[in-house]
Design an enzyme around this catalytic site. Structure first.
Site, PDB file in Angstrom:
ATOM      1  N   ASP A  76      28.576  44.334  74.075  1.00 16.96           N
ATOM      2  CA  ASP A  76      27.421  45.189  73.780  1.00 16.96           C
ATOM      3  C   ASP A  76      27.551  46.576  74.405  1.00 16.96           C
ATOM      4  O   ASP A  76      28.262  46.778  75.393  1.00 16.96           O
ATOM      5  CB  ASP A  76      26.139  44.543  74.312  1.00 16.96           C
ATOM      6  CG  ASP A  76      25.609  43.469  73.389  1.00 16.96           C
ATOM      7  OD1 ASP A  76      26.311  43.122  72.425  1.00 16.96           O
ATOM      8  OD2 ASP A  76      24.496  42.953  73.648  1.00 16.96           O
ATOM      9  N   ASP A  77      26.817  47.518  73.782  1.00 15.14           N
ATOM     10  CA  ASP A  77      26.509  48.845  74.330  1.00 15.14           C
ATOM     11  C   ASP A  77      27.608  49.892  74.187  1.00 15.14           C
ATOM     12  O   ASP A  77      27.443  51.021  74.637  1.00 15.14           O
ATOM     13  CB  ASP A  77      26.113  48.773  75.809  1.00 15.14           C
ATOM     14  CG  ASP A  77      24.872  47.933  76.031  1.00 15.14           C
ATOM     15  OD1 ASP A  77      24.148  47.672  75.051  1.00 15.14           O
ATOM     16  OD2 ASP A  77      24.632  47.541  77.184  1.00 15.14           O
ATOM     17  N   HIS A 100      23.838  47.876  66.986  1.00 12.45           N
ATOM     18  CA  HIS A 100      23.063  47.644  68.208  1.00 12.45           C
ATOM     19  C   HIS A 100      22.028  48.752  68.371  1.00 12.45           C
ATOM     20  O   HIS A 100      21.697  49.136  69.494  1.00 12.45           O
ATOM     21  CB  HIS A 100      24.014  47.593  69.404  1.00 12.45           C
ATOM     22  CG  HIS A 100      23.435  46.913  70.620  1.00 12.45           C
ATOM     23  ND1 HIS A 100      22.751  45.719  70.567  1.00 12.45           N
ATOM     24  CD2 HIS A 100      23.447  47.273  71.945  1.00 12.45           C
ATOM     25  CE1 HIS A 100      22.375  45.359  71.784  1.00 12.45           C
ATOM     26  NE2 HIS A 100      22.783  46.296  72.637  1.00 12.45           N
ATOM     27  N   HIS A 136      19.403  52.494  71.407  1.00 12.02           N
ATOM     28  CA  HIS A 136      19.232  51.387  72.345  1.00 12.02           C
ATOM     29  C   HIS A 136      17.785  51.279  72.830  1.00 12.02           C
ATOM     30  O   HIS A 136      17.495  51.305  74.033  1.00 12.02           O
ATOM     31  CB  HIS A 136      20.182  51.527  73.539  1.00 12.02           C
ATOM     32  CG  HIS A 136      20.466  50.215  74.217  1.00 12.02           C
ATOM     33  ND1 HIS A 136      19.661  49.693  75.209  1.00 12.02           N
ATOM     34  CD2 HIS A 136      21.461  49.318  74.042  1.00 12.02           C
ATOM     35  CE1 HIS A 136      20.138  48.542  75.622  1.00 12.02           C
ATOM     36  NE2 HIS A 136      21.249  48.277  74.926  1.00 12.02           N
ATOM     37  N   HIS A 158      29.963  43.115  78.290  1.00 10.94           N
ATOM     38  CA  HIS A 158      29.598  44.511  78.032  1.00 10.94           C
ATOM     39  C   HIS A 158      30.829  45.393  78.207  1.00 10.94           C
ATOM     40  O   HIS A 158      31.543  45.264  79.212  1.00 10.94           O
ATOM     41  CB  HIS A 158      28.500  44.986  78.990  1.00 10.94           C
ATOM     42  CG  HIS A 158      27.180  44.305  78.773  1.00 10.94           C
ATOM     43  ND1 HIS A 158      26.895  43.065  79.303  1.00 10.94           N
ATOM     44  CD2 HIS A 158      26.065  44.681  78.084  1.00 10.94           C
ATOM     45  CE1 HIS A 158      25.668  42.705  78.953  1.00 10.94           C
ATOM     46  NE2 HIS A 158      25.143  43.675  78.217  1.00 10.94           N
TER      47      HIS A 158
END
Length: 752
Positions: A109-110, A160, A164, A261
């Site tokens: 993620d991210d 995603h 955010h 991550h």
């Protein structure tokens, strides 16, 4: 028989007066300037858009940092909360899919992050393991090469969101925008769109609540597959490599969607733990796949045909068929995506460059303020020292030249102020083809020593040259037709000519109509920006401009350099530089005050400052060879030219960066710090202005206008300078322009 003379034909009804030559020229000039004004505004708009885009990518305008916790989930189907980590909506019905036993779906993620994501990709490539990356759209647009390499390596990507945010707090329009912008970023970066989605702050299915459930239903109806996790490494907590490996390991034999991550902070522990984790799971007999691979393996019925979001078509599979969730972007989606990536690339280059420029500008501005304060103080003490003088008093008569074009409102006050003077003068009014009776008014006053010389309209430089030719005395004073002198002005102005090296003297021009807001702003500018500067330049012996409102010259010096030239719009700056190059000294006499009528409207002010700014650039370019002049006559080229270019062209052009970055920082970085920095710069300027007011013995109350001046007036001056630069770069040319006068400055005003 005599034929009677026919009566004169009556004027045609509705017939308008034919415009004069100057009016026609002004019309043509205005028509030529409109495209340049538009270009200047477009450049400013482009810069604003770039800054807003960069700020949106980095910090989100009005960023929403709320994260919902503890909400009820009464409306969420129980089999979804207790089901597998992959949520689809075939036929509109919520269905979950679990990861097959002995199978790991590595999700990240991210990202992408320029530091950590390439290291993750290298590890995955080394171990021949695919990953599924849920990407933040703003990061995708900033690092498209990483995403392109990620997809080419055979990994899957998912949405995603773009900024955010917790979608459960957002409107339907905001949710749609977050998804579509991320898809555009993917299209521009890798030429694909995706059907995979993971919401921020919702890694496990038990995070679904009544607020977020409608989001998943809506996205499912659009063909998106929402992906959660069974096992969370909690690597973002940085608990240590062994803990990350332990927490990411599922129960023996069970399949799992595992969360790591690759961005969002310092990820060195993740990079160290990932190879150990892969080796551990392979040793246990696990295989690694993507979300699409897990779905294909688990589903025993016909594979789900996900609708293709946006304008797309199935992508060609590569990397072992690991791109099943991807669709090749086409049409408007592809081109809009490429445009987004290109715009972000421009912003990524522009903003750091402007930041570096801001540092340079800030240092230059602060250095200029410090230099002005130090040198202005030295100048004031030197020129006001007891028994200081230029030499024997100059008592001989001088010629005062007043060029006038349609100055009926002001000419009487101007001439009467000269007649009250304490120094003997002859007054030459050069009427430059006025059509309002200016010459008749001047003659009708019957003032002693006043001569009127009329000429066809030819412009201010020609009028001044004509006046010089008619002057009887060796010293000539030049002033504007809207200016009034104090009784001692001429006497103070000519005293420096006791020094035979002095060729010209600049007087102290002051705003007479300062009661209006625009007038007060110009008053501050005249006292601080012009007169403080002149003290500095005088001490450095490189005065760039004798103001048109009040200046004195040796007639010999003016004739030596060819008189006033019409090569530029700033004939005063042109003449001053020419005098320097001819070896004459140019000085400033602060006690010789003249009161001038400043423009009373924004349009008039724009016209005047545009002419000044552009004319100064023309004069500097005309005398560019002064940089190589030798000897004493080369001092202006060695000292004055660099200072004028730096302080009157380069620094003012980039000075808006201070205000632009203040707004940028208040929106995207730190409001309080940005505001304090801006106030600090304002404070330095107020100190300089207060000292300038003290030297000129002005009342300080006008300084209350400075904050508003910085917010409004200064921005207009920036635009004028940008407009002038655009005109210079495009080869434009203007004529001498006549400003509308009111005659408000009738007598020398007090300094209050």
């Amino acid at each position: 028989m005599t034929t009677p003379t026919p009566p004169p034909a009556p004027p045609a009804r509705g017939r308008r007066r034919a415009p004069s030559r100057m009016e026609r020229a002004a019309g043509r000039a205005a028509a030529l300037q409109r495209p340049r004004v538009l270009l200047a505004l477009l450049l400013l708009l482009a810069l604003t858009c770039v800054m807003l885009l960069d700020g949106y990518l980095r910090a989100e305008v009005g960023g929403d940092e709320r994260v919902r916790t503890g909400a009820s989930a009464g409306d969420v189907p129980g089999d979804v909360l207790d089901g597998g980590p992959i949520l689809t909506f075939p036929g509109g019905r919520a269905t979950t899919v679990s990861v097959p036993d002995k199978t790991i779906v590595l999700t990240f993620d991210d990202g992408p992050d320029p530091t950590w994501t390439p290291q993750v990709l290298e590890i995955l490539d080394t171990y021949d393991v695919p990953g599924t990356f849920f990407l933040v759209g703003s990061m995708v647009s900033r690092h498209p090469d990483i995403v392109r390499n990620m997809v080419e390596q055979g990994n899957e990507v998912g949405v995603h969101t773009f900024t955010h945010v917790d979608l459960s707090y957002q409107s339907t329009a905001r949710v749609t925008r977050e998804i579509e912008q991320t898809q555009l970023a993917l299209a521009g970066a890798a030429g694909i769109t995706t059907t995979l989605f993971r919401a921020p702050y919702s890694s496990e299915t038990d995070a679904i609540d009544d607020y977020s459930w409608p989001v998943y239903e809506s996205l499912g109806a659009d063909g998106y597959t929402s992906v959660f996790v069974d096992t969370d490494s909690d690597d973002w907590k940085r608990p240590g490599v062994s803990k990350i490996v332990e927490w990411a390991t599922p129960e023996d034999g069970e399949g799992a969607s595992v969360l790591f991550h690759d961005a969002g902070g310092e990820r060195s522990q993740t990079i160290e733990a990932l190879p150990k984790y892969i080796e551990k799971m392979k040793a246990k007999g696990y295989t690694f796949t993507t979300v699409s691979g897990a779905m294909a393996e688990q589903q025993s019925t016909q594979p789900q045909q996900s609708p293709q979001p946006q304008e797309s078509q199935p992508a060609q599979q590569s990397g072992g068929g690991l791109q099943a969730a991807h669709h090749r972007a086409t049409g408007a989606t592809l081109y809009e995506g490429k445009a987004l990536i290109a715009a972000v690339a421009v912003a990524e280059w522009t903003v750091p460059a402007l930041s570096a420029g801001l540092v340079v500008v800030g240092v230059a501005v602060m250095g200029r303020f410090a230099m002005m304060l130090v040198l202005a103080r030295r100048h004031h003490r030197k020129r006001n020292r007891r028994r200081f003088g230029w030499g024997p008093p100059v008592t001989g008569p001088v010629s005062v030249i007043v060029p006038a074009y349609n100055e009926k409102e002001c000419i009487e006050a101007t001439l009467r102020s000269l007649a009250r003077g304490t120094h003997p003068v002859e007054i030459i009014v050069v009427d430059d083809g006025s059509t309002d009776g200016t010459a008749e008014i001047a003659e009708s006053l019957g003032l002693p020593g006043v001569r009127v010389v009329s000429q066809a309209n030819a412009g201010k430089p020609a009028a001044l040259n004509n006046g010089v030719r008619h002057a009887r005395y060796d010293i000539v004073v030049m002033m504007d037709g809207d200016t009034v002198f104090e009784p001692d002005t001429v006497r103070h102005l000519v005293q420096p000519f006791a020094d035979p090296s002095v060729g010209a003297v600049a007087g102290n021009a002051k705003v007479g109509n300062r009661r209006t807001l625009i007038g007060a702003w110009q008053h501050i500018e005249y006292v601080m920006g012009f007169n403080l500067d002149r003290r500095m330049y005088d001490l450095l012996r490189c005065m760039p401009t004798i103001p048109g409102a009040i200046g004195a010259f040796r007639r010999e010096a003016v004739l030596q350099v060819g008189g006033m030239s019409d090569d530029t719009l700033a004939e005063d700056t042109d003449l001053t530089i020419a005098l320097h190059r001819a070896g004459w000294r140019v000085v400033y006499e602060e006690h010789a005050r003249a009161w001038t009528e400043a423009p009373a409207s924004l349009g008039q002010l724009w016209s005047q400052r545009y002419r000044w700014s552009y004319g100064t650039m023309q004069a500097l370019w005309k005398h560019r060879r002064s940089l190589t002049d030798k000897g004493p006559s080369g001092r202006f080229g060695r000292v004055g030219m660099p200072l004028v270019v730096l302080f009157q062209v380069v620094t003012p052009v980039f000075a808006p960066l201070i205000d632009v970055f203040t707004v940028y920082s208040t929106l995207f970085v730190d409001f309080r710090a940005a505001l304090l920095a801006w106030l600090a710069v304002l404070g330095v300027q107020v100190v300089c202005a207060a000292y300038a007011f003290r030297l000129d013995r002005e009342k300080y109350r006008y300084l209350l206008m400075m904050p508003l001046q910085q917010l409004a007036y200064r921005q207009m001056m920036y635009l004028v300078l940008i407009h002038s630069c655009v005109t210079a770069l495009t080869g434009g040319r203007l004529r001498w322009q006549k400003l509308k006068r009111t005659g408000e400055v009738g007598t020398p005003a007090g300094s209050g």
